[in-house]
Scaffold this motif. Structure first.
Motif, PDB file in Angstrom:
ATOM      1  N   PHE A   1      -7.129  -3.027   6.540  1.00  0.00           N
ATOM      2  CA  PHE A   1      -5.714  -2.694   6.367  1.00  0.00           C
ATOM      3  C   PHE A   1      -5.585  -1.442   5.508  1.00  0.00           C
ATOM      4  CE2 PHE A   1      -7.097  -5.502   3.036  1.00  0.00           C
ATOM      5  CZ  PHE A   1      -6.483  -5.062   1.881  1.00  0.00           C
ATOM      6  N   GLN A   2      -4.398  -0.844   5.563  1.00  0.00           N
ATOM      7  CA  GLN A   2      -4.034   0.262   4.692  1.00  0.00           C
ATOM      8  C   GLN A   2      -2.742  -0.073   3.977  1.00  0.00           C
ATOM      9  OE1 GLN A   2      -4.733   3.583   7.767  1.00  0.00           O
ATOM     10  NE2 GLN A   2      -5.204   4.601   5.834  1.00  0.00           N
ATOM     11  N   LEU A   3      -2.564   0.519   2.798  1.00  0.00           N
ATOM     12  CA  LEU A   3      -1.359   0.318   2.009  1.00  0.00           C
ATOM     13  C   LEU A   3      -0.740   1.684   1.704  1.00  0.00           C
ATOM     14  CD1 LEU A   3      -2.693  -2.423  -0.452  1.00  0.00           C
ATOM     15  CD2 LEU A   3      -1.197  -2.760   1.524  1.00  0.00           C
ATOM     16  N   TYR A   4       0.586   1.702   1.544  1.00  0.00           N
ATOM     17  CA  TYR A   4       1.312   2.960   1.444  1.00  0.00           C
ATOM     18  C   TYR A   4       2.124   3.029   0.158  1.00  0.00           C
ATOM     19  CZ  TYR A   4       0.054   3.202   6.361  1.00  0.00           C
ATOM     20  OH  TYR A   4      -0.659   3.235   7.533  1.00  0.00           O
ATOM     21  N   GLY A   5       2.498   4.252  -0.216  1.00  0.00           N
ATOM     22  CA  GLY A   5       3.359   4.441  -1.371  1.00  0.00           C
ATOM     23  C   GLY A   5       4.760   3.932  -1.096  1.00  0.00           C
TER      24      GLY A   5
ATOM     25  N   LEU B   1       8.774   3.795   2.312  1.00  0.00           N
ATOM     26  CA  LEU B   1       9.531   2.704   2.929  1.00  0.00           C
ATOM     27  C   LEU B   1      10.786   3.227   3.620  1.00  0.00           C
ATOM     28  CD1 LEU B   1       9.288  -0.146   0.268  1.00  0.00           C
ATOM     29  CD2 LEU B   1       8.169  -0.044   2.488  1.00  0.00           C
ATOM     30  N   GLY B   2      11.431   4.188   2.976  1.00  0.00           N
ATOM     31  CA  GLY B   2      12.652   4.739   3.556  1.00  0.00           C
ATOM     32  C   GLY B   2      12.409   5.617   4.770  1.00  0.00           C
ATOM     33  N   GLU B   3      11.131   5.984   5.017  1.00  0.00           N
ATOM     34  CA  GLU B   3      10.797   6.844   6.150  1.00  0.00           C
ATOM     35  C   GLU B   3      10.274   6.057   7.342  1.00  0.00           C
ATOM     36  OE1 GLU B   3      11.502   9.997   5.751  1.00  0.00           O
ATOM     37  OE2 GLU B   3      12.058   9.625   3.663  1.00  0.00           O
ATOM     38  N   ALA B   4      10.248   4.717   7.227  1.00  0.00           N
ATOM     39  CA  ALA B   4       9.621   3.888   8.268  1.00  0.00           C
ATOM     40  C   ALA B   4      10.609   3.353   9.283  1.00  0.00           C
ATOM     41  CB  ALA B   4       8.864   2.731   7.620  1.00  0.00           C
ATOM     42  N   GLY B   5      11.846   3.804   9.244  1.00  0.00           N
ATOM     43  CA  GLY B   5      12.826   3.398  10.243  1.00  0.00           C
ATOM     44  C   GLY B   5      13.123   1.905  10.245  1.00  0.00           C
ATOM     45  N   GLY B   6      13.037   1.280   9.088  1.00  0.00           N
ATOM     46  CA  GLY B   6      13.348  -0.137   8.993  1.00  0.00           C
ATOM     47  C   GLY B   6      12.160  -1.055   9.207  1.00  0.00           C
ATOM     48  N   MET B   7      11.019  -0.521   9.654  1.00  0.00           N
ATOM     49  CA  MET B   7       9.824  -1.348   9.826  1.00  0.00           C
ATOM     50  C   MET B   7       9.148  -1.565   8.474  1.00  0.00           C
ATOM     51  SD  MET B   7       9.412  -2.381  12.889  1.00  0.00           S
ATOM     52  CE  MET B   7       7.677  -2.812  12.962  1.00  0.00           C
ATOM     53  N   PRO B   8       8.669  -2.783   8.221  1.00  0.00           N
ATOM     54  CA  PRO B   8       8.013  -3.050   6.939  1.00  0.00           C
ATOM     55  C   PRO B   8       6.638  -2.402   6.878  1.00  0.00           C
ATOM     56  CG  PRO B   8       7.883  -4.982   8.356  1.00  0.00           C
ATOM     57  CD  PRO B   8       8.765  -3.995   9.064  1.00  0.00           C
ATOM     58  N   LEU B   9       6.284  -1.942   5.700  1.00  0.00           N
ATOM     59  CA  LEU B   9       4.964  -1.386   5.449  1.00  0.00           C
ATOM     60  C   LEU B   9       4.332  -2.131   4.279  1.00  0.00           C
ATOM     61  CD1 LEU B   9       5.500   2.491   5.558  1.00  0.00           C
ATOM     62  CD2 LEU B   9       4.200   1.132   7.196  1.00  0.00           C
ATOM     63  N   GLY B  10       3.017  -2.290   4.321  1.00  0.00           N
ATOM     64  CA  GLY B  10       2.326  -2.825   3.164  1.00  0.00           C
ATOM     65  C   GLY B  10       2.316  -1.770   2.074  1.00  0.00           C
ATOM     66  N   VAL B  11       2.798  -2.109   0.875  1.00  0.00           N
ATOM     67  CA  VAL B  11       2.926  -1.149  -0.218  1.00  0.00           C
ATOM     68  C   VAL B  11       1.799  -1.367  -1.232  1.00  0.00           C
ATOM     69  CG1 VAL B  11       4.391  -0.368  -2.125  1.00  0.00           C
ATOM     70  CG2 VAL B  11       5.411  -0.968   0.073  1.00  0.00           C
ATOM     71  N   LEU B  12       1.184  -0.276  -1.689  1.00  0.00           N
ATOM     72  CA  LEU B  12       0.146  -0.367  -2.709  1.00  0.00           C
ATOM     73  C   LEU B  12       0.794  -0.762  -4.029  1.00  0.00           C
ATOM     74  CD1 LEU B  12      -2.802  -0.035  -3.506  1.00  0.00           C
ATOM     75  CD2 LEU B  12      -2.330   2.382  -3.980  1.00  0.00           C
ATOM     76  N   GLN B  13       0.493  -1.973  -4.486  1.00  0.00           N
ATOM     77  CA  GLN B  13       1.073  -2.507  -5.704  1.00  0.00           C
ATOM     78  C   GLN B  13      -0.007  -3.126  -6.574  1.00  0.00           C
ATOM     79  OE1 GLN B  13       3.883  -5.307  -3.857  1.00  0.00           O
ATOM     80  NE2 GLN B  13       5.554  -4.082  -4.677  1.00  0.00           N
ATOM     81  N   THR B  14       0.292  -3.219  -7.861  1.00  0.00           N
ATOM     82  CA  THR B  14      -0.608  -3.939  -8.747  1.00  0.00           C
ATOM     83  C   THR B  14      -0.531  -5.429  -8.444  1.00  0.00           C
ATOM     84  OG1 THR B  14       1.128  -4.164 -10.436  1.00  0.00           O
ATOM     85  CG2 THR B  14      -0.332  -2.247 -10.588  1.00  0.00           C
ATOM     86  N   GLY B  15      -1.559  -6.151  -8.832  1.00  0.00           N
ATOM     87  CA  GLY B  15      -1.555  -7.600  -8.629  1.00  0.00           C
ATOM     88  C   GLY B  15      -2.654  -8.039  -7.682  1.00  0.00           C
ATOM     89  N   GLY B  16      -2.549  -9.281  -7.208  1.00  0.00           N
ATOM     90  CA  GLY B  16      -3.602  -9.882  -6.400  1.00  0.00           C
ATOM     91  C   GLY B  16      -3.416  -9.662  -4.917  1.00  0.00           C
ATOM     92  N   MET B  17      -4.537  -9.507  -4.204  1.00  0.00           N
ATOM     93  CA  MET B  17      -4.559  -9.483  -2.744  1.00  0.00           C
ATOM     94  C   MET B  17      -5.544 -10.563  -2.310  1.00  0.00           C
ATOM     95  SD  MET B  17      -4.605  -5.478  -1.562  1.00  0.00           S
ATOM     96  CE  MET B  17      -6.229  -5.163  -2.249  1.00  0.00           C
TER      97      MET B  17
END
Length: 398
Positions: free
Chosen positions: A190-194, A198-214
């Motif tokens: 998988f890939q994660l995004y800044g 999110l506002g450039e994805a036309g309403g489609m969800p993206l996995g966001v690079l965040q701190t915490g557990g995966m």
């Protein structure tokens, strides 16, 4: 994974699209997931891994008769957070893993990057592989070296001088995949995004690079896709996945943690060190390169001097210590390469929240904003929001 309020023992498991809603979380609130910002350092920690008890019945092997104690398992990591390189190593190897038990490692640093460039969405591939077929092979001997030195490998990834031992992990990982008899128990890419995308994805969800557990997992043996229609959580005390009724699930998993912390020797130093080592140890090196090695060594001294100043600030962070850091690094800046200077400016940015073009800019920022902005010694950062203004009346966050 998202912490459940008032119950630190449990963490709700959420899909990537569900996490996008918290992408704008307050970066100053402890214990809250935060989006990783452009130019922040990123570290990946392999926290735990688990093999379910029903592995033998779900995926029987002839080796279960020969080696009844358990399976041999390797944890493989593919990761890249830039356009420059991709790391692929075997970060852990364990023989005779009894099904139903955790692998015997915890919280190993497996990757670090000085400053994540948001133009390059980080790429991850995590694999939990049954390598019992390698027990009596040359690859098994390589993996044995991984097992005996995994703590060293994972703690030294990115460290100057670590190349030989890390290369063992890379070679072992390549060889593991070359054997058709090895079986992946968990394999997810998988890939994660800044958050800014999110506002450039036309309403489609993206996995966001965040701190915490995966948590990378798979359905228990025999389950269909309907398995994912239920809610699940992770029990940090039992180190198991539970369903919404609190029943432990027979699911293999790899648990990792994303930190915005610089936990290894910076890339600028290790790259220069490795290049010097290559030139001085390669029997094919031409005489002309010795002069370049000497120049690199001189530059390395300057880079280490600047790094030493930054480490002094990190050990005892304060407003006054940061002022000293800016002054001393400012004097070294003319002798540093652009990449090295950029690394230090990134460090200044993370401390102040203000983007300046050089050390003089940060010295001027301190003059007008140091008194108005509070300083958090625990995070080694100034607490700056849009309400904080400098002596000239201008906002301190720009």
């Amino acid at each position: 994974m998202e912490p459940v309020p008032d119950e630190a023992r449990f963490a709700a498991l959420k899909e990537g699209y569900e996490m996008a809603a918290s992408a704008g979380a307050d970066a100053t609130t402890p214990g809250v997931r935060r989006s990783v910002r452009n130019r922040q350092p990123v570290a990946i920690v392999a926290s735990r891994a688990f093999i379910p008890a029903d592995l033998r019945t779900c995926s029987p092997r002839a080796s279960d008769i020969l080696f009844p104690r358990g399976r041999d398992v390797a944890v493989l990591l593919d990761v890249s957070t830039s356009a420059e390189k991709q790391d692929f190593i075997a970060v852990w190897y364990q023989r005779d893993v009894s099904p139903g038990e955790l692998l015997t490692f915890q919280d190993l640093l497996v990757y670090s990057s000085d400053a994540w460039d948001a133009k390059y969405p980080p790429y991850f591939r995590l694999r939990l592989v049954d390598v019992s077929a390698e027990r009596n092979t040359a690859v098994g001997a390589l993996l044995g070296q991984i097992r005996s030195s995994s703590d060293t490998i994972t703690s030294m990834i990115g460290a100057a001088g670590a190349a030989p031992i890390v290369s063992i992990g890379a070679l072992a990982a390549d060889q593991v995949l070359a054997n058709d008899h090895n079986r992946s128990l968990v394999d997810f890419t998988f890939q994660l995004y800044g958050a800014h995308l999110l506002g450039e994805a036309g309403g489609m969800p993206l996995g966001v690079l965040q701190t915490g557990g995966m948590l990378i997992t798979a359905p228990p043996c025999g389950e269909t896709n309907d398995y994912w229609s239920h809610s699940y959580q992770y029990d940090h005390r039992l180190n198991r996945v539970l369903n919404d009724a609190g029943v432990v699930q027979s699911s293999p998993f790899i648990l990792t943690t994303v930190l915005t912390a610089d936990l290894a020797v910076p890339q600028i130093v290790r790259t220069r060190s490795n290049e010097i080592v290559r030139r001085l140890t390669d029997p094919q090196v031409v005489q002309s390169e010795l002069g370049e090695a000497q120049q690199d060594a001189a530059k390395l001294v300057n880079a280490l001097g600047a790094l030493s100043e930054r480490e002094a600030f990190r050990r005892r962070p304060s407003k006054e210590a940061f002022k000293i850091l800016v002054e001393r690094v400012g004097r070294l800046m003319p002798d540093l390469d652009a990449v090295e200077a950029g690394f230090l400016l990134d460090a200044f940015y993370q401390t102040t929240g203000s983007s300046q073009v050089d050390a003089d800019g940060y010295a001027a920022w301190l003059t007008r904003c140091s008194a108005a902005a509070a300083f958090n010694e625990e995070s080694a950062r100034f607490v700056v929001d849009k309400a904080v203004k400098g002596t000239d009346g201008a906002p301190c966050w720009i």
